[in-house]
Design an enzyme around this catalytic site. Structure first.
Site, PDB file in Angstrom:
ATOM      1  N   LYS A   4      -4.599  22.896 -32.799  1.00 54.47           N
ATOM      2  CA  LYS A   4      -3.496  23.115 -33.753  1.00 54.47           C
ATOM      3  C   LYS A   4      -2.164  23.057 -33.015  1.00 54.47           C
ATOM      4  O   LYS A   4      -1.193  22.474 -33.502  1.00 54.47           O
ATOM      5  CB  LYS A   4      -3.676  24.459 -34.476  1.00 54.47           C
ATOM      6  CG  LYS A   4      -2.589  24.771 -35.485  1.00 54.47           C
ATOM      7  CD  LYS A   4      -3.142  25.375 -36.762  1.00 54.47           C
ATOM      8  CE  LYS A   4      -2.145  25.356 -37.902  1.00 54.47           C
ATOM      9  NZ  LYS A   4      -1.188  26.449 -37.872  1.00 54.47           N
ATOM     10  N   ASN A  24       0.873  20.548 -33.883  1.00 52.54           N
ATOM     11  CA  ASN A  24       2.220  21.085 -34.137  1.00 52.54           C
ATOM     12  C   ASN A  24       3.238  20.500 -33.158  1.00 52.54           C
ATOM     13  O   ASN A  24       4.375  20.211 -33.533  1.00 52.54           O
ATOM     14  CB  ASN A  24       2.234  22.610 -34.037  1.00 52.54           C
ATOM     15  CG  ASN A  24       1.553  23.307 -35.207  1.00 52.54           C
ATOM     16  OD1 ASN A  24       1.232  24.491 -35.135  1.00 52.54           O
ATOM     17  ND2 ASN A  24       1.311  22.597 -36.288  1.00 52.54           N
TER      18      ASN A  24
HETATM   19  P1  NAD Z   1       6.727  36.490 -41.280  1.00 54.67           P
HETATM   20  O1  NAD Z   1       8.003  36.379 -40.524  1.00 54.67           O
HETATM   21  O2  NAD Z   1       6.705  36.174 -42.733  1.00 54.67           O
HETATM   22  O3  NAD Z   1       6.116  37.953 -41.083  1.00 54.67           O
HETATM   23  C1  NAD Z   1       6.148  38.652 -39.893  1.00 54.67           C
HETATM   24  C2  NAD Z   1       6.422  40.110 -40.237  1.00 54.67           C
HETATM   25  O4  NAD Z   1       6.234  40.919 -39.077  1.00 54.67           O
HETATM   26  C3  NAD Z   1       7.853  40.368 -40.728  1.00 54.67           C
HETATM   27  O5  NAD Z   1       7.798  41.051 -41.954  1.00 54.67           O
HETATM   28  C4  NAD Z   1       8.448  41.247 -39.639  1.00 54.67           C
HETATM   29  O6  NAD Z   1       9.404  42.171 -40.131  1.00 54.67           O
HETATM   30  C5  NAD Z   1       7.196  41.946 -39.144  1.00 54.67           C
HETATM   31  N1  NAD Z   1       7.377  42.592 -37.838  1.00 54.67           N
HETATM   32  C6  NAD Z   1       7.932  42.090 -36.712  1.00 54.67           C
HETATM   33  N2  NAD Z   1       7.950  43.020 -35.744  1.00 54.67           N
HETATM   34  C7  NAD Z   1       7.390  44.141 -36.267  1.00 54.67           C
HETATM   35  C8  NAD Z   1       7.140  45.446 -35.768  1.00 54.67           C
HETATM   36  N3  NAD Z   1       7.485  45.795 -34.541  1.00 54.67           N
HETATM   37  N4  NAD Z   1       6.535  46.347 -36.581  1.00 54.67           N
HETATM   38  C9  NAD Z   1       6.202  46.022 -37.849  1.00 54.67           C
HETATM   39  N5  NAD Z   1       6.427  44.808 -38.384  1.00 54.67           N
HETATM   40  C10 NAD Z   1       7.012  43.876 -37.603  1.00 54.67           C
HETATM   41  O7  NAD Z   1       5.676  35.567 -40.492  1.00 54.67           O
HETATM   42  P2  NAD Z   1       4.379  34.833 -41.074  1.00 54.67           P
HETATM   43  O8  NAD Z   1       4.801  33.580 -41.748  1.00 54.67           O
HETATM   44  O9  NAD Z   1       3.541  35.814 -41.812  1.00 54.67           O
HETATM   45  O10 NAD Z   1       3.684  34.395 -39.713  1.00 54.67           O
HETATM   46  C11 NAD Z   1       2.944  35.287 -38.895  1.00 54.67           C
HETATM   47  C12 NAD Z   1       2.161  34.418 -37.903  1.00 54.67           C
HETATM   48  O11 NAD Z   1       1.186  33.660 -38.654  1.00 54.67           O
HETATM   49  C13 NAD Z   1       3.030  33.370 -37.195  1.00 54.67           C
HETATM   50  O12 NAD Z   1       2.594  33.199 -35.871  1.00 54.67           O
HETATM   51  C14 NAD Z   1       2.813  32.101 -37.998  1.00 54.67           C
HETATM   52  O13 NAD Z   1       3.001  30.918 -37.254  1.00 54.67           O
HETATM   53  C15 NAD Z   1       1.346  32.267 -38.390  1.00 54.67           C
HETATM   54  N6  NAD Z   1       0.976  31.525 -39.612  1.00 54.67           N
HETATM   55  C16 NAD Z   1       1.695  31.671 -40.760  1.00 54.67           C
HETATM   56  C17 NAD Z   1       1.304  30.970 -41.911  1.00 54.67           C
HETATM   57  C18 NAD Z   1       2.051  31.110 -43.213  1.00 54.67           C
HETATM   58  O14 NAD Z   1       1.716  30.397 -44.162  1.00 54.67           O
HETATM   59  N7  NAD Z   1       3.040  31.958 -43.338  1.00 54.67           N
HETATM   60  C19 NAD Z   1       0.170  30.129 -41.861  1.00 54.67           C
HETATM   61  C20 NAD Z   1      -0.543  30.022 -40.661  1.00 54.67           C
HETATM   62  C21 NAD Z   1      -0.137  30.734 -39.531  1.00 54.67           C
HETATM   63  O1  KPL Z   2       1.078  23.260 -39.318  1.00 56.00           O
HETATM   64  C1  KPL Z   2       2.002  22.508 -39.578  1.00 56.00           C
HETATM   65  C2  KPL Z   2       3.374  23.083 -39.537  1.00 56.00           C
HETATM   66  O2  KPL Z   2       4.272  22.616 -40.225  1.00 56.00           O
HETATM   67  O3  KPL Z   2       3.538  24.069 -38.777  1.00 56.00           O
HETATM   68  C3  KPL Z   2       1.738  21.064 -39.884  1.00 56.00           C
HETATM   69  C4  KPL Z   2       1.858  20.801 -41.363  1.00 56.00           C
HETATM   70  C5  KPL Z   2       0.305  20.723 -39.458  1.00 56.00           C
HETATM   71  C6  KPL Z   2       2.654  20.151 -39.134  1.00 56.00           C
HETATM   72  O4  KPL Z   2       2.500  20.287 -37.754  1.00 56.00           O
END
Ligand code: NAD
Ligand code: KPL
Length: 304
Positions: free
Chosen positions: A183, A187
């Site tokens: 992944k 990315n």
């Molecule tokens: P986000 O920014 O929406 O949520 C993160 C949360 O963590 C925020 O609400 C922030 O305030 C909280 N936070 C940070 N420090 C904190 C602390 N010390 N105590 C309590 N809360 C704290 O992020 P997200 O989109 O949910 O992403 C989280 C991870 O998941 C990332 O690494 C992202 O790449 C991965 N991810 C996200 C998605 C998606 O669709 N959103 C999909 C796949 C992977």
């Molecule tokens: O995971 C993704 C992102 O936007 O972070 C895709 C859609 C796979 C592109 O790298």
């Protein structure tokens, strides 16, 4: 089997929390501080928004300072926040506690694992899509799948059954690092170029040579990192993802556009650091990394 403690009520944390709660499983949210807790209480809970319905879940919440011990912690912060957030609750973890790490990219998992020798750290790689429409209101934007695994080995945990109950599509992976590397490579080949060329994923069809040379370098790096499965047919997979998501803006593009800190240090930054350590020449990756860091600086965004 004890409560799920969820650290971070952002997009993915709220998605997991509401689905676990929907299945009747005990969940506790851990919010940053008292003012976030107060705002959460005003909202009355987390709202899960799906295409034809929305539902409010009054899930109990607390701050890191609460004293109750933690057996199972789901870390749902961004990669750059994971280790400092875990440090705030580390003293509450029971011996043998399990810590699930949902972060994208690589590097943050090792930061957390190194600080918690007494816990079992389980890494996850997820293709679910969620975003916050407002504070504490999560939109389930795209159903995906989550792979979980223990890089140190060991059996699948019994609580995976609870994920099935909560309809969180998942599999236990015997090679989670390979999934995370794959992944990360996808990315790295797509996200930074969409930022530099200011385009949707499909716009990269106009920059096919650049994508191809990044894929070639990433494939070489993966082989040096002993990740042959992650390296296999990388370029075909990247092209397939570009086609399948042609109309989407990458997550890094959206972060930059909305003035949010990116996870670049755990994607391209991690890849370049590994290449450096292993003396693998990756000139295109390094050049793209430098261009991204310059662009972030020019927008006043952190480059780490
Ligand atoms: P986000 O920014 O929406 O949520 C993160 C949360 O963590 C925020 O609400 C922030 O305030 C909280 N936070 C940070 N420090 C904190 C602390 N010390 N105590 C309590 N809360 C704290 O992020 P997200 O989109 O949910 O992403 C989280 C991870 O998941 C990332 O690494 C992202 O790449 C991965 N991810 C996200 C998605 C998606 O669709 N959103 C999909 C796949 C992977
Ligand atoms: O995971 C993704 C992102 O936007 O972070 C895709 C859609 C796979 C592109 O790298």
């Amino acid at each position: 089997m004890g409560s799920w403690h969820i650290l971070g009520a952002g997009s993915l944390g709220s998605l997991w929390a509401t689905r676990l709660a929907q299945a009747g499983l005990p969940v506790q949210l851990i919010l940053r501080n008292r003012s976030r807790l107060e705002a959460y209480r005003q909202a009355g809970g987390l709202t899960l928004i799906e295409p034809h319905q929305q539902q409010l879940f009054p899930i109990p919440a607390q701050t890191p300072e609460e004293r109750a011990p933690i057996q199972r912690l789901l870390v749902a912060c961004k990669a750059y926040d994971a280790a400092p957030a875990v440090a705030q609750v580390a003293h509450r973890l029971l011996p043998g506690a399990e810590v699930l790490l949902l972060q994208n990219g690589l590097g943050s998992q090792d930061e957390v694992a190194a600080s918690l020798p007494q816990a079992r750290c389980i890494f996850a790689s997820s293709t679910e899509g969620a975003f916050l429409q407002a504070d504490f209101q999560v939109v389930y934007a795209g159903r995906g799948h989550t792979w979980l695994g223990d890089a140190a080995g060991g059996p699948a945990p019994a609580w995976l059954e609870q994920l099935s109950q909560a309809q969180i599509a998942h599999d236990w992976s015997l090679n989670i690092l390979s999934r995370l590397w794959r992944k990360l490579a996808i990315n790295c080949a797509i996200n930074p170029l969409t930022v530099l060329h200011d385009c949707r994923n499909g716009g990269l069809n106009d920059h096919a040579d650049e994508v191809a040379s990044l894929c070639e370098e990433l494939q070489r790096l993966l082989l040096h990192c002993k990740q042959p499965e992650a390296a296999h047919n990388l370029q075909d997979e990247v092209q397939r993802v570009i086609r399948a998501t042609a109309n989407n803006f990458s997550s890094m593009y959206q972060d930059v556009r909305q003035g949010r800190r990116t996870e670049v240090a755990y994607l391209l930054g991690y890849a370049c650091r590994q290449a450096d350590a292993l003396h693998v020449p990756v000139p295109q990756l390094q050049q793209v990394h430098e261009r991204i860091l310059t662009l972030l600086q020019s927008r006043g965004l952190p480059s780490h």
